[in-house]
Scaffold this active site. Sequence first.
Site, PDB file in Angstrom:
ATOM      1  N   HIS A   1       0.851  -1.191   0.000  1.00 39.36           N
ATOM      2  CA  HIS A   1       0.000   0.000   0.000  1.00 39.36           C
ATOM      3  C   HIS A   1       0.884   1.238   0.000  1.00 39.36           C
ATOM      4  O   HIS A   1       1.989   1.230   0.560  1.00 39.36           O
ATOM      5  CB  HIS A   1      -0.987   0.002   1.166  1.00 39.36           C
ATOM      6  CG  HIS A   1      -0.367  -0.003   2.538  1.00 39.36           C
ATOM      7  ND1 HIS A   1       0.037   1.149   3.158  1.00 39.36           N
ATOM      8  CD2 HIS A   1      -0.099  -1.003   3.407  1.00 39.36           C
ATOM      9  CE1 HIS A   1       0.520   0.853   4.354  1.00 39.36           C
ATOM     10  NE2 HIS A   1       0.463  -0.456   4.529  1.00 39.36           N
TER      11      HIS A   1
ATOM     12  N   ASP B   1      -0.126   4.363   1.048  1.00 38.96           N
ATOM     13  CA  ASP B   1      -0.461   5.391   2.048  1.00 38.96           C
ATOM     14  C   ASP B   1       0.245   5.095   3.364  1.00 38.96           C
ATOM     15  O   ASP B   1       0.669   3.981   3.632  1.00 38.96           O
ATOM     16  CB  ASP B   1      -1.986   5.481   2.253  1.00 38.96           C
ATOM     17  CG  ASP B   1      -2.624   4.165   2.697  1.00 38.96           C
ATOM     18  OD1 ASP B   1      -2.130   3.091   2.283  1.00 38.96           O
ATOM     19  OD2 ASP B   1      -3.603   4.201   3.453  1.00 38.96           O
TER      20      ASP B   1
ATOM     21  N   ASP C   1       6.426   0.691   6.830  1.00 43.89           N
ATOM     22  CA  ASP C   1       4.993   0.444   6.589  1.00 43.89           C
ATOM     23  C   ASP C   1       4.452   1.490   5.615  1.00 43.89           C
ATOM     24  O   ASP C   1       3.854   2.443   6.035  1.00 43.89           O
ATOM     25  CB  ASP C   1       4.254   0.484   7.924  1.00 43.89           C
ATOM     26  CG  ASP C   1       2.805   0.084   7.791  1.00 43.89           C
ATOM     27  OD1 ASP C   1       2.433  -0.479   6.754  1.00 43.89           O
ATOM     28  OD2 ASP C   1       2.028   0.348   8.731  1.00 43.89           O
TER      29      ASP C   1
ATOM     30  N   GLU D   1      -5.128   1.874   2.256  1.00 41.78           N
ATOM     31  CA  GLU D   1      -5.117   0.646   3.066  1.00 41.78           C
ATOM     32  C   GLU D   1      -5.292   0.959   4.541  1.00 41.78           C
ATOM     33  O   GLU D   1      -5.910   0.211   5.279  1.00 41.78           O
ATOM     34  CB  GLU D   1      -3.816  -0.122   2.847  1.00 41.78           C
ATOM     35  CG  GLU D   1      -3.784  -1.502   3.485  1.00 41.78           C
ATOM     36  CD  GLU D   1      -3.261  -1.556   4.914  1.00 41.78           C
ATOM     37  OE1 GLU D   1      -3.396  -2.602   5.548  1.00 41.78           O
ATOM     38  OE2 GLU D   1      -2.716  -0.542   5.419  1.00 41.78           O
ATOM     39  N   GLU D   2      -4.710   2.085   4.983  1.00 44.65           N
ATOM     40  CA  GLU D   2      -4.718   2.389   6.422  1.00 44.65           C
ATOM     41  C   GLU D   2      -6.084   2.856   6.910  1.00 44.65           C
ATOM     42  O   GLU D   2      -6.305   2.953   8.111  1.00 44.65           O
ATOM     43  CB  GLU D   2      -3.655   3.459   6.743  1.00 44.65           C
ATOM     44  CG  GLU D   2      -2.216   3.034   6.449  1.00 44.65           C
ATOM     45  CD  GLU D   2      -1.658   2.035   7.462  1.00 44.65           C
ATOM     46  OE1 GLU D   2      -2.406   1.582   8.349  1.00 44.65           O
ATOM     47  OE2 GLU D   2      -0.464   1.705   7.344  1.00 44.65           O
TER      48      GLU D   2
ATOM     49  N   GLU E   1       4.318  -6.056   3.890  1.00 44.42           N
ATOM     50  CA  GLU E   1       4.107  -5.383   5.183  1.00 44.42           C
ATOM     51  C   GLU E   1       5.248  -5.768   6.127  1.00 44.42           C
ATOM     52  O   GLU E   1       5.901  -6.794   5.942  1.00 44.42           O
ATOM     53  CB  GLU E   1       2.772  -5.856   5.800  1.00 44.42           C
ATOM     54  CG  GLU E   1       1.532  -5.403   5.055  1.00 44.42           C
ATOM     55  CD  GLU E   1       1.071  -4.009   5.446  1.00 44.42           C
ATOM     56  OE1 GLU E   1       1.801  -3.313   6.178  1.00 44.42           O
ATOM     57  OE2 GLU E   1      -0.028  -3.624   4.994  1.00 44.42           O
TER      58      GLU E   1
ATOM     59  N   HIS F   1       3.673   2.861  12.523  1.00 48.85           N
ATOM     60  CA  HIS F   1       2.682   3.720  13.190  1.00 48.85           C
ATOM     61  C   HIS F   1       3.281   4.408  14.420  1.00 48.85           C
ATOM     62  O   HIS F   1       2.568   4.774  15.339  1.00 48.85           O
ATOM     63  CB  HIS F   1       1.417   2.932  13.588  1.00 48.85           C
ATOM     64  CG  HIS F   1       0.695   2.309  12.431  1.00 48.85           C
ATOM     65  ND1 HIS F   1      -0.635   1.932  12.482  1.00 48.85           N
ATOM     66  CD2 HIS F   1       1.104   2.000  11.186  1.00 48.85           C
ATOM     67  CE1 HIS F   1      -0.988   1.412  11.311  1.00 48.85           C
ATOM     68  NE2 HIS F   1       0.052   1.432  10.519  1.00 48.85           N
TER      69      HIS F   1
HETATM   70 ZN   LIG Z   1       0.858  -1.418   6.360  1.00 42.41          ZN
END
Ligand SMILES: [Zn+2]
Length: 385
Positions: free
Chosen positions: A75, A77, A107, A144-145, A169, A356
């Site tokens: 992904h 984003d 990520d 995706e997030e 991931e 994150h």
């Molecule tokens: Zn991810």
Amino acid sequence: MNTTLRQQLATLIATPSITCTDASMDMGNLAVVEHIASWATELGFRCELQHVAPGKANLIATLGEGPGGLVLSGHTDTVPYDAARWKSDPFTLTERDGKLYGLGTADMKGFFPLALAAAHEAASVIRAGGRLHAPLILLATCDEETSMAGARALVAAGKPRARFAVIGEPTGLKPLRLQKGVMMERLVIEGRSGHSSDPALGHSALDAMHAALGELIGFRRELAERHHNPLFTVPTPTLNLGCIHGGDNPNRICARCELQYDLRPLPGMAMNELRATIAQRLAPLAEQFQVSIRSEPLFAGTPAMETPADSPLVLAAEALTGHASGAAAFGTEAPYLQELGMDALILGPGDIDTAHQPDEFVAIDRLQPTISLLSALIRRFCLSA
Ligand SMILES: [Zn+2]
């Protein structure tokens, strides 16, 4: 590390692509997929942008043709960031102590330059006039997030089609072949208000909710007794009563009460069956308390996913990494790629505990092993018969 790889990493990190359920912070990803598409085109990939929403698109880049093949997926984003807690600018790729820092390094925008580097051998086969045994597809998704809108759009369009998919991931380069599903549901109970001095003057939504909570907690206990998968850190399905709102005043009978809960099923548990069972268990309370009871999903939900332990992709990744495959404790796009007919495996260079978080990084000594691993998978599933 070669300069192309570092420059591509720096470019992707310098191109913000934050998504957020708060619309004021939500960004598009077009600039990111356009960078990836231009590098893929140079290698000989045919690039297709699938527009999903204004400023948002998936990229499907294909090398070779025919049925089957391998998808390398990620992904584009990232989540938002806490500027004050970063030691360096989150949008400037910064090297410190053998690590590359930046928002999206682990990520997972950092995966794309590695996948492109791994595609060089297949690209040179095509350039020399040869053919791939099966296609190699680079897939870059949006949103995706937040909403999984990119992955949903792929399923709706029925593409890409391939036999296998690696989702890069952050897994510390250990293969993961299972993940739990995610359901977020709302339960609304409506009765009738009335003066609190006489219960016969209304129908209490709160009294009915109290009974409904008891049913849900009982159901949670039964789920945990019946379903168990030791590959997961939390081996049972979970049901979290997240928030509740109802009533307005102590001297009024409560007319409306709403509960929101989160249910995480194990592979093999179908979301529609869970919803039907819950509705069936709560239905008698409507009659008993003279209220209406409505259950509805807060979003469509993401099903649980399991790729068979004997899938050729799982066996190849286990042999190449030396790690037995495990279960992810986080959600990915794997269930959607599975719905498109692929055996999906989650396997990438970052570490999930840096994702994150402020000072997200990917370790430099993970980069070459990732390229080697992806190159070996491409050789196995796209180059050889
Ligand atoms: Zn991810």
